[in-house]
Design a protein around this motif. Structure first.
Motif, mmCIF file in Angstrom:
data_model
loop_
_atom_site.group_PDB
_atom_site.id
_atom_site.type_symbol
_atom_site.label_atom_id
_atom_site.label_comp_id
_atom_site.label_asym_id
_atom_site.label_seq_id
_atom_site.Cartn_x
_atom_site.Cartn_y
_atom_site.Cartn_z
ATOM 1 N N ILE A 7 14.763 2.268 1.354
ATOM 2 C CA ILE A 7 14.688 1.047 0.553
ATOM 3 C C ILE A 7 13.807 0.063 1.312
ATOM 4 O O ILE A 7 14.057 -0.223 2.478
ATOM 5 N N GLU A 8 12.764 -0.400 0.649
ATOM 6 C CA GLU A 8 11.776 -1.282 1.273
ATOM 7 C C GLU A 8 11.538 -2.508 0.400
ATOM 8 O O GLU A 8 11.690 -2.452 -0.818
ATOM 9 N N HIS A 9 11.126 -3.597 1.032
ATOM 10 C CA HIS A 9 10.721 -4.824 0.337
ATOM 11 C C HIS A 9 9.215 -4.955 0.478
ATOM 12 O O HIS A 9 8.670 -4.714 1.558
ATOM 13 N N GLY A 10 8.551 -5.335 -0.591
ATOM 14 C CA GLY A 10 7.112 -5.484 -0.526
ATOM 15 C C GLY A 10 6.567 -6.271 -1.701
ATOM 16 O O GLY A 10 7.312 -6.815 -2.516
ATOM 17 N N VAL A 11 5.241 -6.306 -1.779
ATOM 18 C CA VAL A 11 4.528 -7.032 -2.828
ATOM 19 C C VAL A 11 3.534 -6.078 -3.472
ATOM 20 O O VAL A 11 2.796 -5.375 -2.770
ATOM 21 N N ILE A 12 3.515 -6.041 -4.797
ATOM 22 C CA ILE A 12 2.540 -5.210 -5.504
ATOM 23 C C ILE A 12 1.168 -5.840 -5.300
ATOM 24 O O ILE A 12 0.943 -6.986 -5.682
ATOM 25 N N GLN A 13 0.264 -5.100 -4.678
ATOM 26 C CA GLN A 13 -1.062 -5.632 -4.354
ATOM 27 C C GLN A 13 -2.064 -5.429 -5.486
ATOM 28 O O GLN A 13 -2.644 -6.391 -5.965
ATOM 29 N N ASN A 14 -2.296 -4.182 -5.855
ATOM 30 C CA ASN A 14 -3.314 -3.859 -6.854
ATOM 31 C C ASN A 14 -2.820 -2.750 -7.764
ATOM 32 O O ASN A 14 -2.001 -1.927 -7.368
ATOM 33 N N ALA A 15 -3.360 -2.719 -8.978
ATOM 34 C CA ALA A 15 -3.089 -1.647 -9.923
ATOM 35 C C ALA A 15 -4.431 -1.044 -10.335
ATOM 36 O O ALA A 15 -5.296 -1.740 -10.868
ATOM 37 N N TYR A 16 -4.603 0.213 -10.032
ATOM 38 C CA TYR A 16 -5.823 0.950 -10.354
ATOM 39 C C TYR A 16 -5.517 1.888 -11.513
ATOM 40 O O TYR A 16 -4.361 2.034 -11.902
ATOM 41 N N PRO A 17 -6.527 2.555 -12.075
ATOM 42 C CA PRO A 17 -6.275 3.433 -13.231
ATOM 43 C C PRO A 17 -5.242 4.545 -12.980
ATOM 44 O O PRO A 17 -4.469 4.864 -13.871
ATOM 45 N N SER A 18 -5.192 5.113 -11.785
ATOM 46 C CA SER A 18 -4.280 6.228 -11.532
ATOM 47 C C SER A 18 -3.165 5.906 -10.551
ATOM 48 O O SER A 18 -2.163 6.606 -10.520
ATOM 49 N N VAL A 19 -3.346 4.889 -9.711
ATOM 50 C CA VAL A 19 -2.359 4.549 -8.686
ATOM 51 C C VAL A 19 -2.197 3.028 -8.593
ATOM 52 O O VAL A 19 -3.003 2.278 -9.132
ATOM 53 N N PHE A 20 -1.140 2.611 -7.883
ATOM 54 C CA PHE A 20 -0.968 1.206 -7.555
ATOM 55 C C PHE A 20 -0.527 1.121 -6.100
ATOM 56 O O PHE A 20 -0.028 2.088 -5.535
ATOM 57 N N THR A 21 -0.751 -0.039 -5.472
ATOM 58 C CA THR A 21 -0.440 -0.196 -4.057
ATOM 59 C C THR A 21 0.604 -1.289 -3.871
ATOM 60 O O THR A 21 0.645 -2.269 -4.608
ATOM 61 N N ILE A 22 1.439 -1.071 -2.845
ATOM 62 C CA ILE A 22 2.475 -2.035 -2.475
ATOM 63 C C ILE A 22 2.365 -2.289 -0.982
ATOM 64 O O ILE A 22 2.326 -1.345 -0.193
ATOM 65 N N LEU A 23 2.296 -3.555 -0.597
ATOM 66 C CA LEU A 23 2.270 -3.949 0.807
ATOM 67 C C LEU A 23 3.709 -4.141 1.259
ATOM 68 O O LEU A 23 4.408 -5.020 0.767
ATOM 69 N N ILE A 24 4.147 -3.292 2.200
ATOM 70 C CA ILE A 24 5.520 -3.313 2.695
ATOM 71 C C ILE A 24 5.606 -4.288 3.851
ATOM 72 O O ILE A 24 4.818 -4.227 4.804
ATOM 73 N N ASP A 25 6.574 -5.209 3.787
ATOM 74 C CA ASP A 25 6.792 -6.186 4.839
ATOM 75 C C ASP A 25 7.446 -5.514 6.045
ATOM 76 O O ASP A 25 8.423 -4.781 5.889
ATOM 77 N N ALA A 26 6.938 -5.798 7.231
ATOM 78 C CA ALA A 26 7.527 -5.266 8.456
ATOM 79 C C ALA A 26 8.775 -6.065 8.804
ATOM 80 O O ALA A 26 8.777 -7.290 8.747
ATOM 81 N N ASP A 27 9.846 -5.360 9.154
ATOM 82 C CA ASP A 27 11.099 -6.034 9.503
ATOM 83 C C ASP A 27 11.045 -6.664 10.890
ATOM 84 O O ASP A 27 11.631 -7.700 11.130
ATOM 85 N N ASP A 28 10.363 -6.011 11.800
ATOM 86 C CA ASP A 28 10.271 -6.555 13.155
ATOM 87 C C ASP A 28 8.811 -6.682 13.560
ATOM 88 O O ASP A 28 7.914 -6.206 12.878
ATOM 89 N N GLU A 29 8.582 -7.331 14.671
ATOM 90 C CA GLU A 29 7.211 -7.606 15.109
ATOM 91 C C GLU A 29 6.520 -6.376 15.673
ATOM 92 O O GLU A 29 5.300 -6.350 15.796
ATOM 93 N N LYS A 30 7.270 -5.342 16.022
ATOM 94 C CA LYS A 30 6.681 -4.145 16.617
ATOM 95 C C LYS A 30 5.982 -3.264 15.589
ATOM 96 O O LYS A 30 5.020 -2.585 15.912
ATOM 97 N N LYS A 31 6.486 -3.271 14.356
ATOM 98 C CA LYS A 31 5.894 -2.458 13.303
ATOM 99 C C LYS A 31 4.894 -3.288 12.499
ATOM 100 O O LYS A 31 5.213 -4.394 12.093
ATOM 101 N N PRO A 32 3.714 -2.766 12.235
ATOM 102 C CA PRO A 32 2.782 -3.502 11.378
ATOM 103 C C PRO A 32 3.163 -3.326 9.904
ATOM 104 O O PRO A 32 3.921 -2.425 9.542
ATOM 105 N N ASN A 33 2.634 -4.205 9.064
ATOM 106 C CA ASN A 33 2.835 -4.047 7.624
ATOM 107 C C ASN A 33 2.168 -2.752 7.172
ATOM 108 O O ASN A 33 1.154 -2.340 7.738
ATOM 109 N N GLN A 34 2.716 -2.119 6.141
ATOM 110 C CA GLN A 34 2.166 -0.869 5.627
ATOM 111 C C GLN A 34 1.703 -1.065 4.194
ATOM 112 O O GLN A 34 2.358 -1.764 3.416
#
Length: 80
Positions: A34-61
């Motif tokens: 289970i992840e929290h994120g923001v829908i970034q873009n919607a393309y014809p076949s796929v869409f992207t979600i930017l996942i928020d990092a919970d701690d400072e050690k992990k970068p956003n995905q």
């Protein structure tokens, strides 16, 4: 899978671009993330979600998903 259902899901995701969501990812073999994120873009076949990092050690995905992932319920999204 009907084209009309695919287009309906695609349009719904496009309308929610920029909104915060909680996604439930079914990884198989009873593994669920289970992840929290923001829908970034919607393309014809796929869409992207930017996942928020919970701690400072992990970068956003930036994850990409197909609209069929929603139809087959491999992922489930809920608006925050």
């Amino acid at each position: 899978m009907e084209q009309a259902e695919f287009n309906k899901v695609r349009q719904a995701v496009r309308e929610q671009c920029g909104r915060e969501v909680v996604i439930r990812l079914d990884r198989g073999r009873n593994k669920v993330d289970i992840e929290h994120g923001v829908i970034q873009n919607a393309y014809p076949s796929v869409f992207t979600i930017l996942i928020d990092a919970d701690d400072e050690k992990k970068p956003n995905q930036l994850l990409s998903f197909s609209y069929t992932d929603i139809i087959t319920k491999d992922i489930r999204m809920k608006l925050c």
